[in-house]
Write a protein that holds these residues in place. Structure first.
Motif, PDB file in Angstrom:
ATOM      1  N   GLN A   1      17.278 102.043  47.950  1.00 16.21           N
ATOM      2  CA  GLN A   1      16.055 102.067  48.746  1.00 16.21           C
ATOM      3  C   GLN A   1      14.982 101.179  48.105  1.00 16.21           C
ATOM      4  OE1 GLN A   1      14.723 106.072  49.663  1.00 16.21           O
ATOM      5  NE2 GLN A   1      16.841 106.781  49.980  1.00 16.21           N
ATOM      6  N   VAL A   2      14.927 101.216  46.770  1.00 16.41           N
ATOM      7  CA  VAL A   2      13.951 100.392  46.053  1.00 16.41           C
ATOM      8  C   VAL A   2      14.228  98.910  46.278  1.00 16.41           C
ATOM      9  CG1 VAL A   2      13.023  99.806  43.784  1.00 16.41           C
ATOM     10  CG2 VAL A   2      13.638 102.171  44.310  1.00 16.41           C
ATOM     11  N   LYS A   3      15.514  98.542  46.167  1.00 14.31           N
ATOM     12  CA  LYS A   3      15.888  97.135  46.315  1.00 14.31           C
ATOM     13  C   LYS A   3      15.700  96.656  47.750  1.00 14.31           C
ATOM     14  CE  LYS A   3      19.133  97.485  42.468  1.00 14.31           C
ATOM     15  NZ  LYS A   3      20.550  97.449  42.027  1.00 14.31           N
ATOM     16  N   LEU A   4      15.994  97.519  48.711  1.00 10.30           N
ATOM     17  CA  LEU A   4      15.806  97.142  50.116  1.00 10.30           C
ATOM     18  C   LEU A   4      14.332  96.955  50.418  1.00 10.30           C
ATOM     19  CD1 LEU A   4      16.953  96.678  52.959  1.00 10.30           C
ATOM     20  CD2 LEU A   4      16.739  99.142  53.351  1.00 10.30           C
ATOM     21  N   LEU A   5      13.495  97.816  49.858  1.00  5.74           N
ATOM     22  CA  LEU A   5      12.056  97.708  50.078  1.00  5.74           C
ATOM     23  C   LEU A   5      11.521  96.369  49.581  1.00  5.74           C
ATOM     24  CD1 LEU A   5       9.396  99.037  50.959  1.00  5.74           C
ATOM     25  CD2 LEU A   5       9.222 100.026  48.666  1.00  5.74           C
TER      26      LEU A   5
END
Length: 555
Positions: free
Chosen positions: A346-350
């Motif tokens: 989720q962090v990387k997608l954000l």
């Protein structure tokens, strides 16, 4: 009493014509009786007072006259034997006239037999369908003209069985629709009646229509390859106001490239909406890349999303691999079940959403990308945020525009259109013309709550088409029908002979073709290769048999 006197006097006047009869005299409202009078004049001088009512009844009884008494046991009138015979005869003639008119008015074949199986009624419609004249068959046993096992009317006569709207195949070139009932008198079966409507032309036309529909469907698919659908939202079936409001909201989103979050229960058609939004807002050949976040193992998620350079890790392809994000460049990335995405991803997608740039695993070159994200979930993301299973910053980034798709149970008026759509699609896929869809089945579909929504409805329609080997869909084929397991005639799913040893799961189409191939091979073997007889026993036309043999490679 005064009103009755003329009637009584009329009887007395009739009685005095016979010198051997007893006489009853009325004088001043009183009744008197005399036995075999000598004097022939009327009234007589010599009378004996008696119980007038009793004497009157006895006198009428001997002359075949029935006296009708009122509530106070006083004579209200009379009925003679002649009157009764005339009345019964007239009533019988009226009933006969009505019966013959009803029979002659119907175009259908109507046959009536007595308890011995002898034909009592044979209409013009029967003559036309079966080519047997009334004078040839009337009064003779029906089994002299038809094979007993082909006569549904005998089921009504011998077993008291009622039959309604049943398709029957009495001859290889004839299809009829049958209604049959036993005739009861004092709880005993004294005969049976059957009506038969010739539907051969409808069956033949239905098969021709099916073949033409198959060809049209094939051509539509070919045409669709070369031109874009005029309205991408036409794939969303349903006219309910609730669904149309959702579609209208989705259309508005198409004008911009904002991130969209589609919410709804499993099976409501979230991906169908996502594709419609993509096709309505992107260029014709723009990619639509779908990722099921709940189906990718956590250890592989990063490589699937971002791709990798060659030799980036042990077991990696020497050519490297593009990730889903890179493949979606210039189009749409659809994140299905986004609530199941691992937290580290989720962090990387954000970061990708914010910068529109990323690196492949093991790569040193930053790749610019331009794509739209449409996410979907059946979970409550706000609840996941509260318990720490979903990042709030990613939630707000995805929740620019949210679209809530209503479940099927809240828009049951769409079930009819969806059913017809799936029925057409699947009957063509399985080469199985559907000739009849019972209203009871549709009623059951409308009453069911559909926890699995449209996906469950499609699976149920597929099941109905698979089981409808005779082209007739029945209520007992429904998986949620309580009578299914106990219904004697319901076809059971095909069973593999080596099911316990072989646990391989094949595609449903392959399984059904294997089962159908076995059925046809067995039928041909029993019929000694006679295809006409084989088609007759299977209850299908020879054209249908030849088509299926050709499709299965048995010709």
């Amino acid at each position: 009493m005064d009103l009755l006197l003329p009637t009584i006097r009329e009887v007395l006047h009739t009685n005095r014509q016979n010198s051997d009869m007893d006489y009853i005299l009325e004088r001043n409202g009183q009744f008197f009786y005399r036995k075999n009078p000598i004097e022939k004049e009327w009234p007589c001088e010599t009378v004996y007072e008696d119980d007038a009512f009793v004497t009157l009844a006895n006198s009428f009884k001997e002359t075949f006259v029935t006296v009708v008494l009122d509530a106070k046991n006083r004579p209200a009138g009379y009925i003679t034997a002649a009157h009764m015979i005339q009345f019964l005869y007239t009533s019988f003639q009226h009933l006969k006239a009505f019966y013959e008119t009803v029979i002659n008015t119907s175009d259908s074949s109507v046959t009536a037999i007595d308890a011995e199986g002898r034909v009592k009624t044979w209409t013009k419609g029967a003559e036309e369908i079966f080519s047997i004249k009334e004078e040839e068959i009337l009064g003779r046993p029906i089994t002299e003209f038809f094979e007993p096992d082909k006569l549904e009317i005998l089921q009504s006569l011998e077993k008291g069985k009622s039959i309604k709207n049943k398709q029957h195949h009495p001859r290889s070139d004839l299809f009829v629709l049958i209604n049959s009932n036993p005739v009861y008198y004092e709880e005993q079966i004294i005969g049976a009646v059957v009506s038969e409507t010739d539907v051969t032309s409808q069956v033949v036309l239905n098969e021709k229509l099916f073949n033409m529909s198959s060809e049209v469907h094939r051509l539509e698919q070919e045409v669709a390859k070369y031109r874009k659908t005029i309205d991408p939202f036409s794939t969303i079936k349903g006219k309910s106001s609730l669904l149309q409001k959702t579609v209208d909201l989705a259309r508005k989103v198409c004008a911009v490239k904002s991130t969209v979050l589609i919410l709804g229960e499993s099976g409501v058609g979230k991906e169908v909406f996502a594709k419609a939004i993509h096709e309505a807002s992107e260029k014709e050949n723009a990619p639509f890349i779908s990722v099921n976040c709940g189906a990718i193992p956590d250890s592989l998620f990063e490589s699937e999303m971002f791709g990798y350079e060659r030799g980036a890790f042990s077991g990696a392809s020497q050519k490297g691999k593009k990730g889903k994000i890179e493949l979606a460049n210039g189009g749409t990335l659809f994140l299905d079940e986004v609530g199941d995405m691992p937290l580290d991803m989720q962090v990387k997608l954000l970061r990708v959403l914010q910068e529109q740039k990323f690196y492949r695993i093991g790569g040193e070159k930053e790749i610019d990308i331009d794509f739209r994200i449409i996410a979907a979930t059946n979970q409550n993301l706000l609840e996941l945020v509260k318990v720490g299973n979903f990042r709030d910053d990613l939630f707000y980034r995805l929740n620019v525009v949210s679209i809530q798709i209503p479940p099927l149970r809240e828009r049951k008026e769409d079930i009819i259109e969806l059913t017809n759509h799936f029925l057409k699609e699947l009957s063509i896929r399985y080469d199985r013309p559907i000739q009849k869809f019972s209203p009871e089945v549709m009623h059951a579909l409308l009453q069911y709550d559909w926890p699995g929504n449209i996906r469950e409805l499609r699976n149920v329609i597929e099941r109905l088409v698979v089981f409808a080997t005779d082209g007739v869909i029945k209520k007992e084929y429904l998986p949620f029908n309580s009578d299914y397991s106990s219904h004697a005639t319901a076809p059971q799913p095909p069973k593999l002979e080596d099911q316990e040893q072989d646990e391989t799961i094949l595609p449903l189409q392959t399984e059904m073709e294997n089962h159908e191939r076995k059925v046809l091979e067995r039928a041909l073997k029993i019929a000694d290769g006679n295809k006409a007889e084989c088609a007759k026993q299977l209850g299908i036309t020879r054209a249908t048999l030849y088509n299926r043999l050709k499709r299965l490679g048995l010709d």
